[in-house]
Design an enzyme around this catalytic site. Structure first.
Site, PDB file in Angstrom:
ATOM      1  N   PRO A 134       4.108   3.584   2.572  1.00 39.83           N
ATOM      2  CG  PRO A 134       5.009   5.745   2.565  1.00 39.83           C
ATOM      3  CD  PRO A 134       4.324   4.739   1.676  1.00 39.83           C
ATOM      4  CB  VAL A 135       3.128   2.534   8.108  1.00 40.15           C
ATOM      5  CG1 VAL A 135       2.252   2.803   9.321  1.00 40.15           C
ATOM      6  CG2 VAL A 135       2.398   1.653   7.115  1.00 40.15           C
TER       7      VAL A 135
ATOM      8  CG  ASP B  69      -2.935 -10.930   2.309  1.00 39.47           C
ATOM      9  OD1 ASP B  69      -2.330 -11.977   1.996  1.00 39.47           O
ATOM     10  OD2 ASP B  69      -2.423  -9.806   2.243  1.00 39.47           O
TER      11      ASP B  69
ATOM     12  CG  PHE C 197      -1.946   1.095   1.216  1.00 37.47           C
ATOM     13  CD1 PHE C 197      -3.190   0.898   0.639  1.00 37.47           C
ATOM     14  CD2 PHE C 197      -1.669   2.315   1.804  1.00 37.47           C
ATOM     15  CE1 PHE C 197      -4.146   1.916   0.631  1.00 37.47           C
ATOM     16  CE2 PHE C 197      -2.608   3.336   1.804  1.00 37.47           C
ATOM     17  CZ  PHE C 197      -3.847   3.136   1.217  1.00 37.47           C
TER      18      PHE C 197
END
Length: 457
Positions: free
Chosen positions: A91-92, A208, A89
């Site tokens: 970066p966090v 998932d 998705f």
């Protein structure tokens, strides 16, 4: 009279969509329904929802709509010092909301996930998370606090999980091993999260399930994250949902890979793979292992048939400090979950029951430390020593009139050893674990089938 409702109404400042016309009768009917908004309403181009859907799903969930400026402020402009990890998705980053931020938000640390516009995922996955986590709340699902949809920017704001994900905790190289009881506690929490999803009136298939998607708080409570691939289960007389095959290599059920037919049994297979990883301390797929052992399920599942093979598969870093009876139960459960016949796999409710019973097996060899397991908000201390030690400690702690000298005599007479000094290199109490965690992360070696491998969310 007709009503025109668009995604612009639902998610301000997002993409412009064509409006959907609903007659008043249809609108009233939906308003009187408390049914969860279906994920099948989300199309690749973005879905259109009624006003009642908006009220029942997002507004009622108290999700906060953040601006990009606000999220830059709380993450220090997404600085590298606040970086937590990166997946398909994007970066966090860690951030902090103070008590002056705005009404309805308490002061708390948060994790902010930013969509990488050049990454492998996009608006659909972002929207799935908002719709699903905006409606579902459970102690073992990560909490979505809010989102940002500004121009092309797509961000998600979650509660901060201090221990990161199970993958990093279980497979880290330069630290002592995750204790046996902590592993079982994590398995119980993750199982409860899946059982909740499967038990919805309209079941949710997670699709998932893997170690990197199981987040851990400071007390090692497990919470499922990353719902971008989640799908609604079959309805009515349907036996499955047909989808494009997506998931992670090594975790996806073989019948799903071959046919694209999706059921809740696919999640249970993935859960069996994670149980196997918890038992062995090995990754689901590792090209660095000998060729016959690179796929964990292919190597280990035949060994699960006979409990006499247990020593061959157990994580050597535990150094034998685990309940043999408990390990046998987990091995039997993993074998059932990994059955080649989906109908032979247990339901998640049964999985939860078996794992909770496994927590009661505390016959871990003498010399190991005390495992502190927190269940349902209550800490229960599981004594891993002999009954003789229990009696000694009761004498030391229970008699307030006993003097210091008498206590020392009891220690000498009974061979008393303080619990904090009894520590194996591989097994230790959760309290000690909190103090020994280091800020070391390793890049996951396994690759995804569908381009997903988040380190945090």
């Amino acid at each position: 009279m007709a009503f025109k409702i668009t995604w612009k109404t639902l998610l301000p400042t997002c993409f412009q969509f064509k409006s959907l016309t609903l007659d008043s009768k249809s609108r009233v009917s939906k308003q009187n329904s408390d049914k969860r908004l279906s994920l099948s309403d989300i199309s690749d181009s973005g879905s259109l929802l009624s006003a009642s859907d908006l009220s029942n799903s997002l507004v009622g969930s108290n999700l906060h709509i953040f601006t990009l400026t606000e999220l830059k402020l709380i993450t220090n402009d997404f600085s590298s010092s606040n970086f937590l990890g990166e997946g398909g998705f994007g970066p966090v980053h860690k951030g902090f909301i103070d008590d002056k931020f705005g009404p309805g938000l308490r002061a708390q640390p948060v994790a902010v996930k930013l969509l990488d516009l050049d990454g492998t995922q996009g608006h659909r996955e972002w929207l799935t998370e908002v719709i699903l986590l905006g409606q579902l709340r459970h102690p073992h699902l990560v909490k979505l606090i809010g989102y940002c949809c500004e121009d092309e920017h797509r961000l998600l704001v979650y509660e901060y999980m201090a221990r990161g994900n199970l993958e990093n905790q279980l497979f880290r190289r330069y630290s002592t091993a995750l204790p046996w009881l902590t592993r079982i506690k994590i398995a119980v929490g993750a199982a409860k999260g899946l059982a909740f999803l499967h038990g919805e009136d309209q079941p949710v298939i997670y699709r998932d399930f893997k170690t990197s998607n199981i987040l851990l708080d400071s007390d090692y409570t497990a919470k499922l994250s990353d719902f971008g691939l989640a799908k609604d289960g079959p309805e009515g007389d349907d036996t499955h949902v047909s989808t494009r095959v997506m998931g992670t290599h090594g975790y996806a059920a073989p019948e799903y890979v071959m046919t694209g037919h999706l059921t809740t049994m696919n999640d249970i297979y993935g859960f069996g793979v994670v149980l196997l990883e918890l038992l062995t301390g090995k990754r689901a797929v590792d090209k660095n292992r000998p060729s016959r052992e690179q796929n964990l399920v292919e190597w280990a599942r035949p060994l699960l048939k006979d409990s006499r093979n247990l020593d061959r598969i157990m994580d050597s870093r535990l150094e034998g400090q685990y309940s043999t009876e408990g390990a046998k139960k987990v091995a039997e459960l993993a074998y059932q979950c990994l059955s080649h016949f989906p109908k032979s796999r247990p339901t998640m409710n049964n999985v939860v029951k078996i794992l909770e019973l496994t927590l009661q097996f505390n016959n871990i060899p003498v010399g190991s430390s005390v495992g502190v397991v927190s269940l349902e908000g209550q800490e229960k201390e599981v004594n891993l020593k002999t009954n003789e030690h229990d009696e000694n400690e009761a004498k030391l702690n229970g008699n307030g009139n006993q003097g210091h000298q008498e206590k020392e005599e009891v220690k000498k007479k009974k061979g008393y050893r303080h619990r904090h000094r009894i520590r194996s290199r591989a097994v230790y109490s959760d309290t000690a674990l909190y103090r020994t965690i280091k800020n070391k992360r390793e890049s996951p070696k396994n690759k995804d089938l569908s381009l997903r491998d988040a380190n945090y969310c």
